[in-house]
Enzyme design. Structure first.
Site, mmCIF file in Angstrom:
data_model
loop_
_atom_site.group_PDB
_atom_site.id
_atom_site.type_symbol
_atom_site.label_atom_id
_atom_site.label_comp_id
_atom_site.label_asym_id
_atom_site.label_seq_id
_atom_site.Cartn_x
_atom_site.Cartn_y
_atom_site.Cartn_z
ATOM 1 N N CYS A 1 21.158 -30.198 14.506
ATOM 2 C CA CYS A 1 20.063 -29.319 13.859
ATOM 3 C C CYS A 1 20.675 -28.044 13.353
ATOM 4 C CB CYS A 1 18.833 -29.389 14.800
ATOM 5 S SG CYS A 1 17.506 -29.025 13.877
ATOM 6 N N CYS B 1 18.238 -25.391 13.076
ATOM 7 C CA CYS B 1 17.224 -24.350 13.354
ATOM 8 C C CYS B 1 17.657 -23.293 14.130
ATOM 9 C CB CYS B 1 15.971 -24.765 13.670
ATOM 10 S SG CYS B 1 16.077 -25.704 15.183
ATOM 11 N N LYS C 1 9.868 -37.650 16.050
ATOM 12 C CA LYS C 1 9.682 -36.450 16.727
ATOM 13 C C LYS C 1 8.317 -35.692 16.152
ATOM 14 C CE LYS C 1 12.063 -32.083 17.076
ATOM 15 N NZ LYS C 1 12.966 -31.173 16.669
ATOM 16 N N ARG D 1 6.543 -26.543 10.944
ATOM 17 C CA ARG D 1 7.424 -27.776 10.833
ATOM 18 C C ARG D 1 6.759 -29.052 10.247
ATOM 19 N NH1 ARG D 1 11.865 -24.956 12.676
ATOM 20 N NH2 ARG D 1 12.215 -24.568 14.848
ATOM 21 N N GLU E 1 9.121 -44.921 11.280
ATOM 22 C CA GLU E 1 10.391 -43.937 11.535
ATOM 23 C C GLU E 1 11.339 -44.518 12.391
ATOM 24 O OE1 GLU E 1 11.288 -40.960 10.582
ATOM 25 O OE2 GLU E 1 9.663 -40.085 9.600
ATOM 26 N N LYS F 1 9.321 -38.041 21.299
ATOM 27 C CA LYS F 1 9.653 -36.487 21.756
ATOM 28 C C LYS F 1 8.302 -35.734 21.278
ATOM 29 C CE LYS F 1 11.936 -32.163 21.097
ATOM 30 N NZ LYS F 1 12.647 -31.493 20.272
ATOM 31 N N SER G 1 10.063 -28.736 26.464
ATOM 32 C CA SER G 1 9.879 -27.358 27.330
ATOM 33 C C SER G 1 8.412 -27.019 27.720
ATOM 34 C CB SER G 1 10.392 -26.298 26.167
ATOM 35 O OG SER G 1 9.457 -26.135 24.980
ATOM 36 N N TYR H 1 14.197 -30.840 31.957
ATOM 37 C CA TYR H 1 14.768 -29.711 32.327
ATOM 38 C C TYR H 1 14.921 -29.599 33.855
ATOM 39 C CZ TYR H 1 14.405 -28.259 27.685
ATOM 40 O OH TYR H 1 14.372 -28.129 26.351
HETATM 41 C C1 PBG Z 1 15.550 -28.747 17.350
HETATM 42 C C2 PBG Z 1 14.829 -28.826 18.604
HETATM 43 C C3 PBG Z 1 13.834 -28.474 19.072
HETATM 44 C C4 PBG Z 1 13.649 -29.285 20.232
HETATM 45 C C5 PBG Z 1 14.869 -30.014 20.846
HETATM 46 N N1 PBG Z 1 15.462 -29.640 19.260
HETATM 47 C C6 PBG Z 1 12.900 -27.508 18.646
HETATM 48 C C7 PBG Z 1 11.898 -27.813 17.539
HETATM 49 O O1 PBG Z 1 11.908 -28.727 16.792
HETATM 50 O O2 PBG Z 1 11.219 -26.798 17.172
HETATM 51 C C8 PBG Z 1 12.402 -29.067 21.343
HETATM 52 C C9 PBG Z 1 12.841 -29.172 22.866
HETATM 53 C C10 PBG Z 1 12.021 -28.797 23.988
HETATM 54 O O3 PBG Z 1 10.620 -28.267 23.419
HETATM 55 O O4 PBG Z 1 12.160 -28.638 24.762
HETATM 56 N N2 PBG Z 1 15.058 -29.133 16.186
#
Ligand code: PBG
Length: 325
Positions: free
Chosen positions: A119, A121, A195, A217, A233, A248, A274, A313
């Site tokens: 990615c 970002c 996602k 996003r 998707e 996710k 997270s 995690y």
């Molecule tokens: C990158 C990405 C993200 C996460 C994994 N890859 C963040 C997002 O899309 O903003 C999130 C992982 C997490 O919250 O533990 N694009």
């Protein structure tokens, strides 16, 4: 009329174990790590994710040692570069922080499965997952070449699996053909196919310093209200060549995971993100829930819904403490 006596099989711990349908083991789990370019010795605690750190390269290797010894079999890497720019060039730099980390880790543990998150970002100064047009729109097609370049550089560094998380349309096809052309037809793609634009990513954006600097996003990640779209998707990514599909976040989206499990035969991954982790940590710090038990219950539910692989995690800690053996 005799009634159903479900309690017969719950009478003793061993009986309960004998009829248990879902069991967690270390091979179900993938531990995410945040590797920072700033200082090889760095260990910066992530305030919103107690127990997780931004780690310098040397420090990351020190963390991995006991985890791999205890049975951790797979990790995913996120990079925090020293400098960011408009095109996220740190993502595809041959000597980028993730590329360096992959080389060092694979040299030391050739058998460890190293997954590269693909990615932009974390590497763009605007924090979006693709190139931004003057209008502020995130450009789809021009981003594909950069993602493909990132994937090839990660494969060249030794990544075992490429995991695009950007949600640009057509990226799996673009990455697949670039990998094949560069001699990496043997490297699988784990697509973050489904996602959602989720607020549960909040703590990650602090951890990875990747919060969008304007907007959000929602023009590329999915609307949490949509389930049928998830199937479209997933089907699209399979057609483009994905080898593993990811859903996710995980726990709030078990219906999605279960729908994909019914419909598709590919291995499925789920990402306990997270915010899911932080909720559990926060509640346990307040003494409101038992951390270990609620985490194990959540992970079991995610596996029961159909995940073959769970990104969490808790992975390294639970494996090291023998809580998942
Ligand atoms: C990158 C990405 C993200 C996460 C994994 N890859 C963040 C997002 O899309 O903003 C999130 C992982 C997490 O919250 O533990 N694009």
């Amino acid at each position: 009329m005799p009634f159903f006596r479900g309690r017969r099989l719950r009478r003793t711990p061993t009986l309960r174990q004998l009829v248990q349908e879902t069991r967690l083991c270390p091979l179900d789990l993938v531990q995410p790590y945040f590797v920072t370019e700033a200082d090889p010795a760095a260990q910066v605690p992530i305030a919103s994710m107690p127990g997780q750190f931004q780690l310098g390269l040397d420090r990351l290797l020190r963390h991995l040692e006991p985890a791999v010894d205890a049975g951790l079999a797979a990790i995913i890497l996120f990079g925090i570069p020293q400098a960011k720019d408009t095109s996220g060039s740190g993502a595809y730099a041959e000597n980028g922080i993730v590329q360096q980390a992959i080389r060092r880790i694979k040299e030391r543990w050739p058998q460890l499965v190293v997954i590269a998150d693909t990615c932009l970002c974390e590497y763009t100064n605007h924090g979006h997952c693709g190139l931004v047009l003057p209008s502020g729109e995130v450009a789809n097609d021009p981003t594909l070449a950069l993602l493909a370049r990132t994937a090839v550089s990660q494969a060249r560094a030794g990544a075992d699996v490429i995991a695009p998380s950007d949600m640009m349309d057509g990226r799996v096809a673009a990455i697949r053909s670039a990998l094949d052309e560069a001699g990496f037809s043997h490297i699988p793609i784990l697509s973050y196919a489904v996602k959602y634009a989720s607020t549960f990513y909040g703590p990650f954006r602090e951890a990875a310093e990747s919060a969008p600097q304007f907007g959000d996003r929602t023009s590329y990640q999915m609307d949490p209200a949509n389930k049928r779209e998830a199937l479209r998707e997933a089907a699209a990514d399979i057609a483009e060549g994905a080898d593993i599909l990811m859903v996710k976040p995980a726990l709030p989206y078990l219906d999605i995971l279960s729908a994909l499990r019914e419909r598709f035969d590919l291995p499925l991954a789920a990402y306990q993100v997270s915010g899911e982790y932080s909720q559990i940590k926060a509640a346990s710090q307040l003494g409101w829930m038992d951390e270990t038990r609620v985490a194990l219950e959540s992970l079991t539910a995610i596996k029961r819904a159909g995940a073959d692989l769970i990104f969490t995690y808790f992975a390294a800690d639970f494996i090291q403490r023998g809580l998942i053996a």
